[in-house]
Design an enzyme around this catalytic site. Sequence first.
Site, mmCIF file in Angstrom:
data_model
loop_
_atom_site.group_PDB
_atom_site.id
_atom_site.type_symbol
_atom_site.label_atom_id
_atom_site.label_comp_id
_atom_site.label_asym_id
_atom_site.label_seq_id
_atom_site.Cartn_x
_atom_site.Cartn_y
_atom_site.Cartn_z
ATOM 1 N N THR A 120 0.821 -1.215 0.000
ATOM 2 C CA THR A 120 0.000 0.000 0.000
ATOM 3 C C THR A 120 0.853 1.262 0.000
ATOM 4 O O THR A 120 1.959 1.281 0.556
ATOM 5 C CB THR A 120 -0.902 0.019 1.261
ATOM 6 O OG1 THR A 120 -1.488 1.321 1.400
ATOM 7 C CG2 THR A 120 -0.106 -0.248 2.536
ATOM 8 N N TYR A 144 -2.051 0.541 9.909
ATOM 9 C CA TYR A 144 -2.289 -0.164 8.643
ATOM 10 C C TYR A 144 -1.006 -0.180 7.797
ATOM 11 O O TYR A 144 -0.547 -1.236 7.359
ATOM 12 C CB TYR A 144 -3.433 0.521 7.873
ATOM 13 C CG TYR A 144 -3.587 0.005 6.477
ATOM 14 C CD1 TYR A 144 -3.929 -1.323 6.244
ATOM 15 C CD2 TYR A 144 -3.371 0.840 5.364
ATOM 16 C CE1 TYR A 144 -4.049 -1.808 4.949
ATOM 17 C CE2 TYR A 144 -3.502 0.363 4.086
ATOM 18 C CZ TYR A 144 -3.838 -0.966 3.875
ATOM 19 O OH TYR A 144 -3.949 -1.441 2.597
#
Length: 327
Positions: A120, A144
């Site tokens: 990501t 995250y």
Amino acid sequence: MDQRHILVTGGAGYIGSHMTLALLEAGERPLVIDNLSTGSRAVVPAGVPLFEGNVGDAEFVGRIMDAHPIEAIIHFAASIVVPESVTKPLAYYGNNTANARTLLDCAIKRGVPHMVFSSTAAVYGEPERTPVEEDDPTKPINPYGRSKLMVEWMLADVAQAHPFSYAALRYFNVAGADPQGRTGQSTPNATHLIKVAVEAALGKRPGLDIYGTDYPTTDGSCIRDYVHVSDLAQAHLDALRYLRDGKPSITCNIGYANGYSVLEVIEVVKRVSGVDFEVRIKGRRAGDPAALIASNQRALSALNWTPHHDDLEQIVRDALAWERRLG
Ligand code: UDP
């Protein structure tokens, strides 16, 4: 063609279901693992085996790998909501980091040679420059991003120690749906901007909240690089081909090198849908960087990735069409 299987974890989810379709079209033999926590059986194409369970369950994963020779794993199964990762960090380190370790351990023990990993843009945190390049510093600002960056580190170490190569694809903001309408984002209680905006346009939720208009950007709202999910699936096929060719492990941004602000995205959704839904300006959301735009030179040149849907209006049209289909 190699008759071994491609194991798609999270294959009943949003991106995974597009991937499985793309694999079938490319003549591959996908197998899906999904715990159906957010995914749906309905989007797994007929004829593709679905094993319901957890990638962190070594016995379950081992049994599948023992019964089916695997050439590569495409690992999507993960938790993906940035603000949720701030309030539930251990859930993210468990589901994203620890489970990936278990999956990798099972794979290495059985000699699986390749993995394409869903990483990501959140690994960069607040990039020092945009577009951000792969070798720029990785300083994630939320759990995250850290949970995914740790997997990148594991992959690098594993590829040094074992006959194994990987492609870590750092996705920017994935949106849209299959242009043929076969799958799309079905996740209930979705939080991602374009999904939320099309739901608002179709009256499925009472408008939309904008999380902050006081960022240091042109209009004060956050800027993101929205990439069509079908182009993203194609990037994984390209990465698979790259690894099969015996090339070295690689980390690539997947985005269009093009940023849109939250206000611009809302404007496009309103225009394409023809609905002027309610928008409320709220305070900042935890964990949001101001701007994330990909440099995509490496994916274009090393993977030979050729995007076909680099058009925010098309992304929104496809997302709207799928949302209508969901009823
Ligand atoms: N956003 C927003 N309202 C929403 C959902 C998202 O203003 O209902 C903003 C969010 O604060 C961020 C951008 O849209 O600046 C993209 O957020 P999203 O959750 O889609 O993806 P992320 O970049 O967090 O992965």
